[in-house]
Design an enzyme around this catalytic site. Structure first.
Site, PDB file in Angstrom:
ATOM      1  N   ALA A  44       0.827  -1.205   0.000  1.00  0.00           N
ATOM      2  CA  ALA A  44       0.000   0.000   0.000  1.00  0.00           C
ATOM      3  C   ALA A  44       0.862   1.256   0.000  1.00  0.00           C
ATOM      4  CB  ALA A  44      -0.939  -0.003   1.205  1.00  0.00           C
ATOM      5  N   GLU A  45       1.914   1.282   0.823  1.00  0.00           N
ATOM      6  CA  GLU A  45       2.866   2.398   0.801  1.00  0.00           C
ATOM      7  C   GLU A  45       4.282   1.894   0.998  1.00  0.00           C
ATOM      8  OE1 GLU A  45      -0.634   5.008   1.103  1.00  0.00           O
ATOM      9  OE2 GLU A  45      -0.086   3.248   2.272  1.00  0.00           O
ATOM     10  N   THR A  46       5.198   2.614   0.393  1.00  0.00           N
ATOM     11  CA  THR A  46       6.626   2.464   0.679  1.00  0.00           C
ATOM     12  C   THR A  46       7.126   3.807   1.191  1.00  0.00           C
ATOM     13  OG1 THR A  46       6.950   0.753  -1.000  1.00  0.00           O
ATOM     14  CG2 THR A  46       8.902   1.964  -0.281  1.00  0.00           C
TER      15      THR A  46
END
Length: 270
Positions: A44-46
């Site tokens: 979903a996020e880095t």
């Protein structure tokens, strides 16, 4: 560069919300490189962070990318980054992150939990948009705009079972907000240890369903605090991976507390 996958808002691996975390030696590389890495990680996020010179208002600069775009605020990847800094000994004590949403502070506790200090989302009541019930698969009781940092439409549904049973039309949902939809309901049995339940669908940033969304709880905290008459609450995000977020409403700031577990550590070769 070392790259880690950290499960956030959980105390066990393979639950909560996974985030990639990269600590950079120098300033951020170009945006295309950051975006390509986030696409490769495909969570979903880095989060990308680098140390700032001493004496300023923040200790580290921090940015977050989904597989499709950069976002203005991310709770679980901030928690994951603070966890990496703390557990590896790179940074001791509270850490101040310079972000697109201002300076965000993450404070570790002796029990291993981490508390994030985030801006409270401004909630503006709106009429449920025409067609949103059909796209979501449930009729909302109320609808709220969550402001520019989050960019979601917050919808309260009739009961917890309805939230669990949602199978939305994600393509249709994309028309109703900048990022996506937060669907929520009061907990049916608070004795299970949570006060409200939520699910988050973010098709506009390449995330069909986010496992556990810290930023969404900066809107859920003020909403349910007013409804339930308490400033300290626990939210269950009822995705397949699931996770819990403890919230403490402090006026214009909301404290989000959770745990994190590092599950993968490796090296970025290119």
């Amino acid at each position: 560069m070392r790259i880690r996958i950290v499960d956030a808002f959980t105390d066990r691996p393979f639950a909560g919300n996974p985030a990639g975390v990269l600590l950079l030696d120098d300033a951020f590389p170009d945006d295309d490189r950051l975006q390509n890495i986030a696409l490769e990680v495909n969570h979903a996020e880095t989060a990308f962070a680098h140390r700032l010179p001493g004496g300023g208002e923040a200790d580290w600069a921090l940015r977050w990318f989904t597989p499709a775009t950069e976002v203005a605020m991310c709770g679980h990847a901030t928690l994951a980054t603070a966890h990496v800094l703390h557990t590896t000994g790179v940074h001791a004590g509270p850490v101040r992150f310079a972000t697109r949403s201002g300076v965000l502070v993450a404070t570790p506790a002796e029990d291993g939990s981490i508390t994030l200090d985030f801006p409270t989302a401004p909630l503006t009541p709106v009429a449920p948009p025409a067609g949103v019930a059909e796209a979501l698969g449930a009729e909302p009781l109320t609808a709220f705009d969550t402001g520019p940092n989050i960019g979601d439409l917050l919808l309260e549904l009739g009961d917890e079972k309805t939230v669990h049973a949602l199978h939305p039309d994600l393509k249709a949902l994309a028309a109703y907000s900048e990022r996506g939809i937060i669907a929520t309901a009061r907990a049916e049995n608070p004795e299970l240890g949570y006060d409200f339940v939520s699910r988050c669908f973010f098709p506009n940033v390449g995330i069909d369903e986010d496992p556990v969304t810290g930023s969404a709880h900066t809107a859920l905290a003020p909403y349910w605090s007013r409804r339930l008459g308490r400033t300290t609450l626990t939210g269950l995000q009822a995705s397949p991976r699931s996770g819990r977020v403890c919230t403490d409403l402090r006026g214009e700031r909301t404290l989000l507390t959770g745990r994190a577990v590092t599950v993968i550590e490796g090296e970025l070769l290119t």
